[in-house]
Design an enzyme around this catalytic site. Sequence first.
Site, short mmCIF file in Angstrom:
data_model
loop_
_atom_site.label_atom_id
_atom_site.label_comp_id
_atom_site.label_asym_id
_atom_site.label_seq_id
_atom_site.Cartn_x
_atom_site.Cartn_y
_atom_site.Cartn_z
N GLU A 291 0.83 -1.21 0.00
CA GLU A 291 0.00 0.00 0.00
C GLU A 291 0.86 1.26 0.00
O GLU A 291 1.74 1.39 0.85
CB GLU A 291 -0.90 0.01 1.24
CG GLU A 291 -1.93 -1.10 1.21
CD GLU A 291 -2.47 -1.45 2.58
OE1 GLU A 291 -2.27 -0.70 3.54
OE2 GLU A 291 -3.10 -2.53 2.69
N GLU B 245 -4.95 -6.27 2.60
CA GLU B 245 -3.77 -7.05 2.98
C GLU B 245 -3.88 -8.53 2.64
O GLU B 245 -2.88 -9.17 2.32
CB GLU B 245 -3.48 -6.89 4.48
CG GLU B 245 -2.84 -5.56 4.86
CD GLU B 245 -3.85 -4.43 5.01
OE1 GLU B 245 -5.06 -4.70 4.91
OE2 GLU B 245 -3.45 -3.27 5.24
N PHE C 133 2.16 -2.10 8.96
CA PHE C 133 2.41 -2.29 10.39
C PHE C 133 2.14 -3.77 10.68
O PHE C 133 1.15 -4.32 10.22
CB PHE C 133 1.48 -1.42 11.24
CG PHE C 133 1.82 0.04 11.21
CD1 PHE C 133 2.55 0.63 12.25
CD2 PHE C 133 1.43 0.84 10.15
CE1 PHE C 133 2.87 1.97 12.22
CE2 PHE C 133 1.75 2.19 10.11
CZ PHE C 133 2.47 2.76 11.15
N ASP D 94 1.04 -5.00 13.20
CA ASP D 94 -0.24 -5.09 13.90
C ASP D 94 -1.38 -5.54 12.96
O ASP D 94 -2.41 -5.99 13.43
CB ASP D 94 -0.63 -3.71 14.45
CG ASP D 94 0.48 -3.06 15.23
OD1 ASP D 94 0.32 -2.89 16.44
OD2 ASP D 94 1.52 -2.71 14.64
N PHE D 95 -1.18 -5.35 11.66
CA PHE D 95 -2.25 -5.71 10.73
C PHE D 95 -2.20 -7.18 10.35
O PHE D 95 -2.97 -7.62 9.49
CB PHE D 95 -2.15 -4.88 9.43
CG PHE D 95 -2.05 -3.39 9.61
CD1 PHE D 95 -2.44 -2.78 10.79
CD2 PHE D 95 -1.57 -2.58 8.60
CE1 PHE D 95 -2.33 -1.40 10.97
CE2 PHE D 95 -1.46 -1.20 8.74
CZ PHE D 95 -1.85 -0.61 9.94
N HIS E 61 -0.96 -0.02 16.69
CA HIS E 61 0.13 0.31 15.75
C HIS E 61 1.49 0.22 16.43
O HIS E 61 2.45 0.86 15.98
CB HIS E 61 -0.04 1.73 15.20
CG HIS E 61 -0.98 1.83 14.03
ND1 HIS E 61 -2.32 1.58 14.13
CD2 HIS E 61 -0.77 2.17 12.73
CE1 HIS E 61 -2.89 1.77 12.95
NE2 HIS E 61 -1.98 2.11 12.09
C1 LIG Z 1 -5.71 -2.85 7.95
C2 LIG Z 1 -4.98 -1.56 7.77
N1 LIG Z 1 -4.26 -1.37 6.66
C3 LIG Z 1 -3.60 -0.22 6.47
C4 LIG Z 1 -3.63 0.77 7.41
C5 LIG Z 1 -2.84 2.05 7.23
N2 LIG Z 1 -3.74 3.13 6.90
C6 LIG Z 1 -4.22 3.96 7.83
S1 LIG Z 1 -5.32 5.06 7.22
C7 LIG Z 1 -5.13 4.44 5.67
C8 LIG Z 1 -5.90 5.04 4.53
C9 LIG Z 1 -7.36 4.96 4.77
O1 LIG Z 1 -8.01 5.53 3.69
P1 LIG Z 1 -9.58 5.79 3.76
O2 LIG Z 1 -10.27 4.56 4.16
O3 LIG Z 1 -9.97 6.39 2.46
O4 LIG Z 1 -9.78 6.82 4.95
P2 LIG Z 1 -9.30 8.32 5.07
O5 LIG Z 1 -7.92 8.30 5.61
O6 LIG Z 1 -9.37 8.92 3.71
O7 LIG Z 1 -10.26 8.92 6.01
C10 LIG Z 1 -4.23 3.39 5.65
C11 LIG Z 1 -3.83 2.65 4.44
C12 LIG Z 1 -4.39 0.53 8.57
N3 LIG Z 1 -4.44 1.40 9.56
N4 LIG Z 1 -5.07 -0.63 8.71
#
Ligand SMILES: Cc1ncc(C[n+]2csc(CCOP(=O)(O)OP(=O)(O)O)c2C)c(N)n1
Lengths: 324, 324, 337, 337
Positions: free
Chosen positions: D29, D71, D94, D96-97, D140
């Site tokens: 990602e 993931e 992370f 954690d995921f 995290h």
């Molecule tokens: C399972 C998981 N994968 C990746 C992340 C890292 N991460 C945190 S926010 C995010 C983007 C989220 O995008 P969106 O759902 O569009 O929400 P926005 O930030 O735009 O509010 C990512 C990839 C995470 N926290 N949890």
Amino acid sequence: MQLSRDKLLDAYTRMKKIRVFEETMRDEFAKGTVPAFIHLYIGQEAIATGICVELTDQDTISSTHRGHGHCIAKKSNLEKMTMEIFCRADGLCGGKGGSMHIADLSVGMLGANAIVGANAPIAVGAALKQRVTGENLVSVAFIGDGASNQGAVFESMNLASVLKLPVLFVFENNGYAEFTGIDYHCGGGDIAGRAGGFGMPSYKLDGSDFFAVQEAAAEAVERARKGEGPSAIECVAKRWYGHFEGDPQHYRTKEELATIRRDFDPLIIFRQKVEEAGLVEGKDLDMIDEDLSSQVSSAVEKAKNSPLPDVKELTTNVYEEGSY
Amino acid sequence: MQLSRDKLLDAYTRMKKIRVFEETMRDEFAKGTVPAFIHLYIGQEAIATGICVELTDQDTISSTHRGHGHCIAKKSNLEKMTMEIFCRADGLCGGKGGSMHIADLSVGMLGANAIVGANAPIAVGAALKQRVTGENLVSVAFIGDGASNQGAVFESMNLASVLKLPVLFVFENNGYAEFTGIDYHCGGGDIAGRAGGFGMPSYKLDGSDFFAVQEAAAEAVERARKGEGPSAIECVAKRWYGHFEGDPQHYRTKEELATIRRDFDPLIIFRQKVEEAGLVEGKDLDMIDEDLSSQVSSAVEKAKNSPLPDVKELTTNVYEEGSY
Amino acid sequence: MSIKTYRESIIEAMVLEMRRDEKVFVIGEDISGGRGCGDFDGEAAGGPMGLTQGLWAEFGAKRVIDTPISETAIMGAAAGAALSGLRPIAELMFSDFFGVCFDQIYNQAAKFRFMYGEQGATPLVIRTMIGAGIGAGPQHSQSPYSIFANIPGLKVVTPSNPYDAKGLLISAIRDNDPVMFCEHKALLGMEGEVPDEAYEVPLGKGRIIKEGNDITIVAIGQMVGIAQNCTSRLEEKGISVEIIDPRSLSPFDEEIVYDSVEKTGRLLVVDESNPVCSFGSWITSMVSDEVFSSLKAPTKVLTPPHCPVPAAPNLEATYLPNVDRIVEASDYLVNYS
Amino acid sequence: MSIKTYRESIIEAMVLEMRRDEKVFVIGEDISGGRGCGDFDGEAAGGPMGLTQGLWAEFGAKRVIDTPISETAIMGAAAGAALSGLRPIAELMFSDFFGVCFDQIYNQAAKFRFMYGEQGATPLVIRTMIGAGIGAGPQHSQSPYSIFANIPGLKVVTPSNPYDAKGLLISAIRDNDPVMFCEHKALLGMEGEVPDEAYEVPLGKGRIIKEGNDITIVAIGQMVGIAQNCTSRLEEKGISVEIIDPRSLSPFDEEIVYDSVEKTGRLLVVDESNPVCSFGSWITSMVSDEVFSSLKAPTKVLTPPHCPVPAAPNLEATYLPNVDRIVEASDYLVNYS
Ligand SMILES: Cc1ncc(C[n+]2csc(CCOP(=O)(O)OP(=O)(O)O)c2C)c(N)n1
Ligand SMILES: Cc1ncc(C[n+]2csc(CCOP(=O)(O)OP(=O)(O)O)c2C)c(N)n1
Ligand SMILES: [Mg+2]
Ligand SMILES: [Mg+2]
């Protein structure tokens, strides 16, 4: 249906409170007082508010890493919420959750969540009360555009549909998942369009416009209360700032950033609509603005001056006391 | 496009081989010679075959717990495959995989899989070769109707669509996920209908009819090879027997069970079509039948008489030899 | 009191608790069995292993909820329901499937109380099947309870017999934290005396299966019976063995083990987990720290080797710790000098 | 040779291996960062932590593959690609995921070789971030390497400095088994001398960071530096400490630990994992079995307490093992009698 003046003022208050709060947090982050990363909700105020004005305290929401706006829209205690963001002892979660894990079950806020998409099944679970014990409630999952690609979200939509549960899947399409645009990450490009595949009605609407959100929410909530099952609502809006505070946003064009505040400000759009329709006078809104400024800054000051948790709290609330 | 006589005979051979093999396994299971549960493919022969006749040895498939038919359709070595089901030393996987974990990479069979839905992303991974090294290949995931509700499957469809990978998502809708009917478990009721939500073309067709499957496969494979991305093919067919051997099937009506063999026999349907069209004579097919009977029974006898793995094999192939 | 199987005991625990508390409900795949197939007539199957037989007939579809094959949604919904005040029993058909849904268990249900404070109480039971021994192969035979026990906020239970299965499950259902209830597939048909009424076997209290003086054997789940089968052979060798069944791994009854090792001076753990970071290694690690001065010999852990569970029946038999290996290890420890 | 950060070393390892072998590619990602947003101009972000910076510019979208937030699909696709002969580096942002995708890691990638025989070789690297210390909160900040190490078929690596980060990652990429490569978020900015060319630090070989005679401290990841910081205080007390960094947990260099404990007679493990079934408990369990007769004192493991990682900075600081606790435990063990 025409909303009452009180409801309009209430809606404006929630939206504006989010705005003022998040601008203040932005300043605090820049000053270095915030103990961790924060994700601002600015630009999306109409979404949380448009949905939550249709909910009661018995109704529940589950939230995301970008959860401050949801808390405020669901009328969490502002002071205790702020304390939680500053990880203080008297915060909603005793300071052990922080910005990405605020919960306030007293108003049906089931928690922010730092695992993208993970809150969707949790909202489905809350909705099970309608089936198991016959309680009258509606449950909402707020889901980002990026989160919409998580297996957890798809499974939840299907499960809610199969069991006809009172769930609203509210997709907040702010154009980005971190740095990756929706045009890239979403096969087919249409989040709402996927709902039909699960046998669920859906809406795709302007998430900068409170009234668009609120109308869809009212319909979907009514259906849910009647036992007619879940709905999906895709709200297209803008994320004004970076993914997290400190994000330099190299991936966004200057043009995009330049026009956002002019064309996609939920507060300006709301003001124009209610003033033009003569529903509320501008000075009423101005008064709210003033009031909120002091409310928010007092909450923030209070939070910053309140104590951190006692170190003895480190190992409490892992299990029920006395059971381990 | 009209298929050549050779291709028709080849297709019939694969289908019939599956049938004979599975009937034999059914007998063996009843006799107690099979070391574990088995899930029979009977009723779905046209699906694996209709897809696999369009593939080369470089093309890959990933399979399920109900994988015997996929192996045979992909032309795995029958004897070694049978040995694997009987957990013998000379089986395709040395006897450590068994019925639910047969793989034969020499013909592009990437493995049966006992985790429902887990094979979908694996097929996407094989398809990445087109992007990373420019290899010409197509990758197929066979997915049950029940499996279609797994997060892994949805995510895979989206990822394949986003990356425009050469994947066929072949949904084998045999009406049941274990004991639970598709009318219950699938929100919206239409598996193929979900593909559009991922920006993917789809087919919904009669999975008892080899020609219906093969035609869709030919189209989808061509698109995939050209770099035009994935497709979904939902094949509606019948599972003739229980979920696993030994399942008393209380959840199926007697009427349903009575008509299946008459109305949904892929072999009968095939025979009728090719004989009526004068493409192949019945006696050619009869000859194939005879030949297969002896082939299968000899493979089974050979497997039963071959040795179990040496106990020293217990801890081999956990890691690359010498690396741990 | 009557003779019941391990399977029957589990069902009975659920039935009694569902009668007692309308907030208790069961959710999972095929747990009614065929519920979704329209007009089936016979008895609902109650799961492929029959572990929810009869529930749908008594409590109906409102509280015996069949689901699609979507473990993440199931576990997450159960977590959310528990957070909202219901008392779900969610079934994870085979514990091997934890990998598709573990986030909802370990990052969500197990952390709600800590992250959200007291409001985050999560009275959730996840019933799941563990264990090798019936030829189910590499993805249907695992015992990941060491992984579950590693997680703060989770409780982990491993009943070894019908009496404990019922009493522990009742305790787990009444407990206000998430509990991984690990049922061993090879024990489902095991019979024993089981009272008809509801009773609790408390979580965190081990049981001395047999007293002895020369060596302490702690055995988990299916291994308890195998350890018991060693008694006579050990006694022939003049070795008096004390056998402990911890019954729950988290919370774990450290005291019962320490007391025993202080008496015997020797510890052997028999554990069906993968060896590395096994629960057995955790027990021996605690003992080597806390009661070191009592130890007359090395501590030992018997587990399967560091490999997946093979399908071939002869390999699977070799995979599992057995009487020979236990006797040999005990002999070694008792004669260590 | 030049001074590089831990982050730069990781990037350099990937760049060198991608130049060497066109089958190596990176998937995850935001790893290009903004790739999907059309006409951005600046440098691609290279992940939220900058750990893939520059890769997209050099290798392009064919081999630096941005994905949706999925993931399970990422890990499964990486597993499938590895099974098919490619050499993926998949990023799990992370660790954690892991709960949303662990099935593809532990039941699939890690078992292919065993289930399918030699044809199941799976040359896969999963790069993932572990660790507490920067206020990232309960979801995290975890270090689930004990869980990873429990899984047969997986290899697990935990570099504690820039030199090892580069050499271990190159070894991991060249390895023919799936490797969980655990990068500690608190170490990303750490600097050290790192050669410019490619070199391997072999998996399964620990390193003696400092020789000593009175006590062996095995420390993992971030804990290595903290253990090093104890040296002078321990020396003031007249305690000569030997510090070992195992560098990889699976395979694990048992011999280096046994040899050291045979010399010092005392063992303390400092481990950031959850305590129950921690990797530390596994090390002490092996030592208490294999070199029992050399032990002059109990074995000890220092870990955080059995609780999630708290958000509050003062609690997080208390959560982690620190110099005071290490000195105190060492003192206790050395003076044990
Ligand atoms: C399972 C998981 N994968 C990746 C992340 C890292 N991460 C945190 S926010 C995010 C983007 C989220 O995008 P969106 O759902 O569009 O929400 P926005 O930030 O735009 O509010 C990512 C990839 C995470 N926290 N949890
Ligand atoms: C992740 C996971 N969940 C549940 C199961 C148990 N299980 C095995 S087969 C099956 C039903 C699969 O149904 P479907 O996908 O329609 O395939 P079919 O059996 O009809 O071929 C289930 C639930 C499993 N093996 N893996
Ligand atoms: Mg977004
Ligand atoms: Mg099916």
